[in-house]
Design an enzyme around this catalytic site. Structure first.
Site, PDB file in Angstrom:
ATOM      1  CB  CYS A 151     -19.580  -4.327  -7.774  1.00 13.80           C
ATOM      2  SG  CYS A 151     -20.556  -3.186  -6.787  1.00 13.80           S
TER       3      CYS A 151
ATOM      4  CD  GLU B 276     -16.919  -3.418  -4.267  1.00 16.51           C
ATOM      5  OE1 GLU B 276     -16.344  -3.813  -3.170  1.00 16.51           O
ATOM      6  OE2 GLU B 276     -18.067  -3.070  -4.186  1.00 16.51           O
TER       7      GLU B 276
ATOM      8  CG  HIS C 203     -22.517  -2.438  -3.523  1.00 15.73           C
ATOM      9  ND1 HIS C 203     -22.656  -3.642  -3.938  1.00 15.73           N
ATOM     10  CD2 HIS C 203     -23.386  -2.425  -2.621  1.00 15.73           C
ATOM     11  CE1 HIS C 203     -23.575  -4.303  -3.243  1.00 15.73           C
ATOM     12  NE2 HIS C 203     -24.192  -3.482  -2.442  1.00 15.73           N
TER      13      HIS C 203
END
Length: 167
Positions: A87, A56, A54
Site C-alpha cells: 500500500c 489504502e 486493502h
C-alpha cells in the site's frame, strides 16, 4: 494534529471496526483533500480471498482515476494502521501526499506476537523505507489502543472459530 484530523482518524478506526464485523482484518482509511473534504474511504476487504484488497491500495487507485497529480500531492490519507509495503508503494506511485496513521506496523507486529500470531507473509516496513521523503505522522497515542483492541477482538474471534483437531 488538530481536532479535525482526529475526526478523520476516528472514522478510519470506525471503518476498521466495520471490516472486523464483516469478517475482515480491522483496517480502514480515509482520503482527504487539501481543503479538508473527505473524497473517498474504504475498509479491508480480504475475506473473499484476495489479500490485496486493502483500503489504502483502493484509495490510491481511486485517487489516480479521479484526482489531478497536484490534488493527489496535496491530499492526506488517514488510516487505522500504517500502510503495508504494497500500500505504501501504491501511495508513492500515484503521488499521494501525507499519511497519518493511528497505529504503526511495529506496534502491529508486537501485538500479533503477543497474541501468538505469526508474522504476515510480507515484511512490515515503515512507510519511509518504501517511500523515502514522504511526510508521515503516527502513531497517535490517544488512538492506537483503540486499534489494538480491534486486533485483539479479531484474533479472539479467529481462535474461537477454529475447530479443535480430530483425534
Amino acid at each position: 494534529m488538530n481536532d479535525r484530523e482526529l475526526i478523520y482518524l476516528r472514522r478510519a478506526i470506525e471503518l476498521a471496526e466495520e471490516a472486523l464485523e464483516a469478517g475482515d482484518e480491522p483496517f480502514g482509511s480515509v482520503l482527504v483533500s487539501a481543503d479538508g473534504d473527505v473524497l473517498a474511504e474504504d475498509r479491508n476487504r480480504i475475506a473473499g480471498g484476495d489479500s490485496t484488497q486493502h483500503p489504502e491500495f483502493a484509495l490510491a487507485r481511486w485517487a489516480a482515476q479521479h484526482m489531478t497529480p497536484e490534488a493527489r500531492a496535496a491530499a492526506s490519507v488517514y488510516t487505522s494502521g500504517e500502510h503495508c509495503p504494497m500500500c505504501a508503494a501504491a501511495h508513492g506511485w500515484v503521488g499521494l501526499g501525507r499519511i497519518v496513521y493511528a497505529s504503526s506496523s511495529e506496534q502491529l507486529s508486537e501485538w500479533l506476537a503477543d497474541l501468538g500470531v505469526g508474522p504476515p507473509p510480507v515484511a512490515t516496513l515503515p512507510i519511509q523505507k518504501v517511500v523515502p521523503g514522504l511526510k508521515v505522522e503516527g502513531p497517535i497515542p490517544e488512538l492506537d489502543e483503540s486499534v489494538h483492541a480491534l486486533h485483539q477482538r479479531r484474533h479472539a474471534l479467529v481462535n474461537v472459530t477454529k475447530k479443535p483437531p480430530k483425534r
